[in-house]
Scaffold this active site. Sequence first.
Site, mmCIF file in Angstrom:
data_model
loop_
_atom_site.group_PDB
_atom_site.id
_atom_site.type_symbol
_atom_site.label_atom_id
_atom_site.label_comp_id
_atom_site.label_asym_id
_atom_site.label_seq_id
_atom_site.Cartn_x
_atom_site.Cartn_y
_atom_site.Cartn_z
ATOM 1 N N GLU A 94 25.790 44.643 16.380
ATOM 2 C CA GLU A 94 24.734 44.486 15.374
ATOM 3 C C GLU A 94 24.678 45.731 14.502
ATOM 4 O O GLU A 94 24.961 46.831 14.984
ATOM 5 C CB GLU A 94 23.351 44.433 16.031
ATOM 6 C CG GLU A 94 23.102 43.341 16.983
ATOM 7 C CD GLU A 94 21.760 43.599 17.711
ATOM 8 O OE1 GLU A 94 21.365 42.700 18.432
ATOM 9 O OE2 GLU A 94 21.143 44.682 17.558
ATOM 10 N N HIS A 98 24.211 48.109 19.226
ATOM 11 C CA HIS A 98 23.675 48.289 17.874
ATOM 12 C C HIS A 98 23.857 49.752 17.481
ATOM 13 O O HIS A 98 22.940 50.558 17.623
ATOM 14 C CB HIS A 98 22.196 47.890 17.872
ATOM 15 C CG HIS A 98 21.591 47.771 16.522
ATOM 16 N ND1 HIS A 98 20.625 46.849 16.212
ATOM 17 C CD2 HIS A 98 21.806 48.477 15.384
ATOM 18 C CE1 HIS A 98 20.288 46.976 14.941
ATOM 19 N NE2 HIS A 98 20.979 47.965 14.427
ATOM 20 N N HIS A 144 14.796 39.848 19.851
ATOM 21 C CA HIS A 144 13.799 40.896 19.630
ATOM 22 C C HIS A 144 12.524 40.563 20.395
ATOM 23 O O HIS A 144 11.883 39.550 20.146
ATOM 24 C CB HIS A 144 13.459 41.128 18.151
ATOM 25 C CG HIS A 144 13.398 42.604 17.846
ATOM 26 N ND1 HIS A 144 12.339 43.389 18.218
ATOM 27 C CD2 HIS A 144 14.292 43.426 17.274
ATOM 28 C CE1 HIS A 144 12.589 44.635 17.861
ATOM 29 N NE2 HIS A 144 13.762 44.688 17.296
HETATM 30 N N1 PXP Z 1 18.445 41.577 17.821
HETATM 31 C C1 PXP Z 1 18.482 42.607 16.940
HETATM 32 C C2 PXP Z 1 19.020 42.354 15.578
HETATM 33 C C3 PXP Z 1 18.039 43.885 17.305
HETATM 34 O O1 PXP Z 1 18.074 44.881 16.426
HETATM 35 C C4 PXP Z 1 17.561 44.095 18.603
HETATM 36 C C5 PXP Z 1 17.134 45.479 19.015
HETATM 37 O O2 PXP Z 1 18.201 46.349 18.927
HETATM 38 C C6 PXP Z 1 17.543 42.999 19.492
HETATM 39 C C7 PXP Z 1 17.972 41.765 19.071
HETATM 40 C C8 PXP Z 1 17.045 43.138 20.890
HETATM 41 O O3 PXP Z 1 15.681 43.397 20.869
HETATM 42 P P1 PXP Z 1 14.951 43.904 22.196
HETATM 43 O O4 PXP Z 1 15.502 45.245 22.504
HETATM 44 O O5 PXP Z 1 13.502 43.910 21.829
HETATM 45 O O6 PXP Z 1 15.256 42.890 23.270
#
Ligand code: PXP
Length: 264
Positions: free
Chosen positions: A96, A69, A216
């Site tokens: 992402e 990301h 997330h």
């Molecule tokens: N999906 C998206 C769109 C995110 O922005 C993130 C965090 O960068 C994640 C998934 C992964 O989340 P986590 O780090 O809480 O597992």
Amino acid sequence: MNTVFVHNLINSDKRHIEYLCKNNPNMTKLSVNINKIATIRNARGGNIPDVLKAAVDCERFGADGVTVHPRPDERHIRYQDVRDIRQVINTEFNIEGYPSESFIHLVLEVKPHQVTLVPDPKGVLTSNAGWDTVKNKSFLKEVIGEFTKAGIRTSLFIEADPEMISNAALTGTDRVELYTESYAKNYPTNREEAVRPFIVAAKAAAAAGLGLNAGHDLDMNNLKYFAQNIPGLLEVSIGHALISDALYLGLENTIQLYLRQLKV
Ligand code: PXP
């Protein structure tokens, strides 16, 4: 969890999980978000830990894909990391980010297997909301059209809200990624209640012809129940909890344990 137990479990289950993943295309895929590895590297300015090696190791240890990301300030994954990782991994690469002009250029240059669009306002610590697919429909339609033309699968980060999901389908996206923060937050007090909106959302996505991802705040405790209850869950992307667990259990053990949670 006891470390010796984990070690034994890993050794006995590892081959079985690998077999299942290869032979069960319906199993939810695990994409490991390696942003946190870059955060540690950037804290010292050198190349420890090596983000490229981590990406390769994630797939070597059984992950089905790698997620990054890149944010506008490049505080963890840098644009150059994204280009370099594309050259070294063979599993699914998911990028992402907010579709700014520079992000769109990067994705079109790197051509990952999937791009997940998030509506991050500038300067947020982490993604904290899904798209409003009603307000942003024409913008998203245009951006998704560009990625689709380039042969890149698209996904939209979205709340578990049937209206947002049916409108997501009108943008032409291939998939949606359900924002699971509320599930994770409510899981410890009432997991049935916590997962209910996500079951409704999954059904709405299927009815709209959309593939389903999620991510997330998923972790070792809440992942299995989510995967067991969400029909048609194609992929989860997990970063923070998985990399934190790896500090105690090691990256290979941790990835294997997360894969085990997806074996429903
Ligand atoms: N999906 C998206 C769109 C995110 O922005 C993130 C965090 O960068 C994640 C998934 C992964 O989340 P986590 O780090 O809480 O597992």
